[in-house]
Each structure stands twice: as structure tokens, then as C-alpha cells.
Design a protein around this motif. Structure first.
Motif, PDB file in Angstrom:
ATOM      1  N   VAL A 142       8.191 -23.722 -59.576  1.00 43.49           N
ATOM      2  CA  VAL A 142       9.341 -23.031 -60.437  1.00 43.49           C
ATOM      3  C   VAL A 142       8.889 -21.992 -61.045  1.00 43.49           C
ATOM      4  N   GLY A 143       7.477 -21.938 -61.640  1.00 45.02           N
ATOM      5  CA  GLY A 143       7.001 -20.692 -62.287  1.00 45.02           C
ATOM      6  C   GLY A 143       6.816 -19.466 -61.029  1.00 45.02           C
ATOM      7  N   GLY A 144       6.667 -19.874 -59.789  1.00 41.08           N
ATOM      8  CA  GLY A 144       6.725 -19.031 -58.881  1.00 41.08           C
ATOM      9  C   GLY A 144       8.044 -18.607 -58.422  1.00 41.08           C
ATOM     10  N   LEU A 145       9.040 -19.342 -58.343  1.00 43.79           N
ATOM     11  CA  LEU A 145      10.341 -18.799 -58.175  1.00 43.79           C
ATOM     12  C   LEU A 145      10.978 -17.882 -58.986  1.00 43.79           C
ATOM     13  N   LEU A 146      10.634 -18.205 -60.591  1.00 36.50           N
ATOM     14  CA  LEU A 146      11.008 -17.392 -61.584  1.00 36.50           C
ATOM     15  C   LEU A 146      10.336 -16.166 -61.734  1.00 36.50           C
ATOM     16  N   GLY A 147       9.192 -16.125 -61.388  1.00 32.84           N
ATOM     17  CA  GLY A 147       8.403 -14.677 -61.585  1.00 32.84           C
ATOM     18  C   GLY A 147       8.932 -13.654 -60.554  1.00 32.84           C
ATOM     19  N   SER A 148       8.983 -14.324 -59.248  1.00 33.76           N
ATOM     20  CA  SER A 148       9.287 -13.226 -58.267  1.00 33.76           C
ATOM     21  C   SER A 148      10.993 -12.833 -58.399  1.00 33.76           C
ATOM     22  N   ILE A 149      11.703 -13.733 -58.912  1.00 28.92           N
ATOM     23  CA  ILE A 149      12.958 -13.493 -59.158  1.00 28.92           C
ATOM     24  C   ILE A 149      13.231 -12.629 -60.509  1.00 28.92           C
ATOM     25  N   GLY A 150      12.424 -13.178 -61.601  1.00 25.21           N
ATOM     26  CA  GLY A 150      12.800 -12.699 -62.815  1.00 25.21           C
ATOM     27  C   GLY A 150      12.456 -11.454 -63.127  1.00 25.21           C
TER      28      GLY A 150
END
Length: 389
Positions: A142-150
Motif C-alpha cells: 500500500v505504501g508503494g502505491l501511495l508513494g509512486s502516485i502521491g
């Protein structure tokens, strides 16, 4: 230790896994900016990217030394602060050699967080007496998805890239500060180690020299295969879809997206699954499902088949590595400070080697054959885990 302390430690560990995923993935949107600023070609950029993995790989075996002397909480504190400090630096350094040092140090920070959080996670799981490692790895995803998108969203919204990176670093530090006191302290970790690894403090010193344990190395080999497969899918799935399945370039990333979402969902549900089934069923069944997904992906002539293959691959592979870390934290006579760095290092080595090995096979034979070999590797994991003692 009280149940309240253990529950708080579990929640704090969840935040650290989220922090690690967020920190690592925030680097991805910065890569094109770094390439333009440094004016390097693709080969030189590849060397810089290799330094990040190299930094992690160098630091992982050393992390156990620091954990055994200071405890995971202090190691997590130091490595998160280092990573948060370096992230904005990766946006302003204009000298390619200094950038190489910074990227290597950033990799060191990420690698140390990875080992420390997994070591802490297995300690908390042992004290909690219920599976939690799958959901922890799910939060990393989840952190990986948030970081790349955020970070990309902040830049797209008009925020200066440097300020966007500083904002992400501030979030990393805030999350750490919010939960730091709830992480297990050194004394509590030693107590859990004595109880669940059946070693006393004097034996723990000796055991650090005994990492050449058959159980540890077998888990490391299987982790190497699992990470090799994940790394290969990350780097080669889009090429497979575009060049061999006639999927247009703008949609070539949908395979990895389907794989990532399926893996994140299954990891968040994985603890309940492991509780209802058992580790052997999850690893053996998951490996065979992943292998079947690859077979469908390679031989299906339809887009729906490609996506189904990637989804099955994500579902099958999702909880294999969390089980390996859990098993590594329960080996009698060895502290997690010994076993987790070994398993992490071997796994990460597979993730780095995977894309290169598949590239070699694809160049001399075909990319389809390379993916078929990944399916075979998953079958090997199923066989090894079935017959392990």
C-alpha cells in the motif's frame, strides 16, 4: 509483556512497513528528473539505479549486528531518519558522483529499514501469537502505491518537486514519531527471543556465528526464488505484453498493475488465510497457483487471459515471502537478528538478479521461455517447502 503493549507494537510495526513502502516508491517519480538534471544516458542511469540495490544488499547483512546490540527500534529510528533526509537530496544533487554516493546511501537506509522492520515484525508476531506478517507486507505494498502516485500527484498539481519530496520526508518522520514509543524496546525483544527461540543471552552471542543453518539457508534459497520472480515480473511484464502479446504501449503496464493490486489485497487478507489453513498450504498452494498464472499468461491469446494470468500470479505469490520471514523468526536456537538479515539478503539478491537473468535468457532464447522458467521456479519452491523438515 501486556496484551495492550503487544497490540500497540503491532500497530506501530504496521506504520513502519507503510513508511518503508512509501519511502522506496517515492524514488520512482524522481528518476526521470534525476536523469535530466544529471544529463546521463540510459547506461549511466542504470548504474545509478544499481547503486541503490547495491547499498541495500551491502547493508542488509550488517543490520543484524546493529539490531543485536541496539534493538530494532533504534535501528528503525536511525534508518528512517537517514532515508527521509536523503530523499530531497536526490532532487538537488547535480554532480553525478555525489549522486551515486547519495543513491547508495539511500539504498543503505532502505535495506536497513527492511531488515529491522521484518525482524521487529516476527518478534511482535511471536508475542501476539497470531499471524501478522502478511498484512504487514500488504501495508508495504500500500505504501508503494501511495508513494509512486502521491509524489507524482503533488508534482503534477504544481508543487515544486523539491517541496514535494520534502513533504514526503515530513510524512515519513511524522509517522515514525507518532508510533516510535510503541515499538518494542531492546529489553522486550530479548525477552521474546529467549521465550520463542529457546536461547539465553550468552547463547545469542554464539548463535550469530551459526547462520549457516540448513533451515535458514533453505528459507533463504526459496526467498531468493520468490524475490527473483517478483523482480522479473516488475521489469519484464510490460515488455512481454507490448512486444510479444501485441498490447499497445500505453496499456503495457496493466499486467503489473493487476499483479500488484492482487498481491496487495491478498496480503492484507493473508493473516486470516494462514490462520484458517496453514503455512504449508499457503506456500505450496500459492506457488502452484502462481505457476499456473504464468502458464495462462504465456499461452493465452486474449487480453483477458493475460490479466487473469497476472492476477493469479499476484494471488499465489502474495503470502509466500511473509511465511518465510515468519518461519525464519521461529527457528529454535537462533535469534531473528541472525536469521532475518540472512533471509532478507538472499531474497533481495534474487530481486536484483532476476531481471538480468531473464534478460539473458530472453536474448538467447525467448522472453516466453524466460517466464516459463519462472513458473518452474515456483514449482521448485512448492517441492522444497513440501519436503522441508
Amino acid at each position: 509483556m501486556s496484551d495492550v503493549m503487544i497490540t500497540k507494537a503491532k500497530r506501530a510495526t504496521q506504520y513502519i512497513f507503510l513508511v518503508c513502502g512509501l519511502a522506496l516508491s517515492s524514488w520512482a517519480p524522481l528518476v526521470p528528473l534525476a536523469k535530466d538534471r544529471l544529463q546521463v544516458n540510459e547506461a549511466e542511469l542504470g548504474l545509478l539505479l544499481l547503486l541503490l540495490g547495491g547499498g541495500a544488499l551491502v547493508t542488509m547483512p550488517l543490520s543484524g549486528f546493529f539490531i543485536s546490540r541496539a534493538g530494532t527500534r533504534k535501528v528503525i529510528l536511525a534508518s528512517v531518519l537517514l532515508t527521509a533526509f536523503l530523499l530531497p537530496c536526490l532532487l538537488v544533487i547535480a554532480n553525478v558522483y555525489l549522486m551515486g554516493i547519495a543513491v547508495f546511501a539511500f539504498g543503505c537506509g532502505i535495506g536497513t529499514i527492511d531488515v529491522a522492520m521484518n525482524s521487529h515484525g516476527v518478534q511482535v508476531q511471536n508475542a501476539y501469537k497470531k499471524p501478522i506478517m502478511s498484512s504487514l507486507h500488504g501495508l508495504f505494498s500500500v505504501g508503494g502505491l501511495l508513494g509512486s502516485i502521491g509524489l507524482g500527484f503533488l508534482i503534477k498539481a504544481g508543487l515544486d518537486p523539491l517541496f514535494a519530496a520534502v513533504a514526503i520526508s515530513a510524512v515519513l518522520i511524522a509517522l515514525l514519531a507518532f508510533q516510535f514509543r510503541n515499538l518494542l524496546d531492546y529489553t522486550s525483544e530479548k525477552e521474546i527471543t529467549r521465550k520463542f527461540s529457546h536461547i539465553n543471552e550468552d547463547e545469542a552471542v554464539t548463535s550469530r556465528l551459526q547462520w549457516l543453518n540448513v533451515s535458514v539457508l533453505l528459507l533463504g534459497v526459496m526467498c531468493f526464488i520468490a524475490f527473483l520472480s517478483e523482480g522479473a515480473v516488475l521489469d519484464w511484464s510490460a515488455i512481454l505484453l507490448r512486444d510479444h502479446k501485441n498490447v499497445s504501449a500505453e496499456f503495457s503496464g496493466m499486467g503489473y498493475a493487476a499483479f500488484s493490486v492482487a498481491m496487495a489485497v491478498m496480503r492484507l487478507a493473508g493473516d486470516s488465510l494462514i490462520s484458517k489453513l496453514n503455512s504449508k498450504t499457503v506456500v505450496v498452494g500459492g506457488s502452484l497457483i502462481a505457476a499456473a498464472g504464468i502458464v495462462i499468461l504465456v499461452f493465452s491469446p486474449w487480453i483477458a487471459g493475460f490479466l487473469a494470468g497476472f492476477i493469479l500470479l499476484g494471488i499465489g505469490a502474495a503470502n509466500i515471502v511473509p511465511v518465510f520471514f515468519s518461519e525464519g523468526g521461529r527457528i529454535k536456537g537462533l535469534s531473528p537478528a541472525v536469521t532475518i538479515p540472512v533471509i532478507s539478503t538472499m531474497g533481495y539478491a534474487g530481486q536484483l538478479a532476476g531481471p538480468a537473468l531473464l534478460g539473458f535468457i530472453a536474448h538467447h532464447f525467448s522472453l516466453n521461455l524466460a517466464f516459463e522458467i519462472i513458473a518452474l521456479l515456483f514449482v521448485i519452491v512448492a517441492v522444497l517447502y513440501t519436503f522441508r523438515k
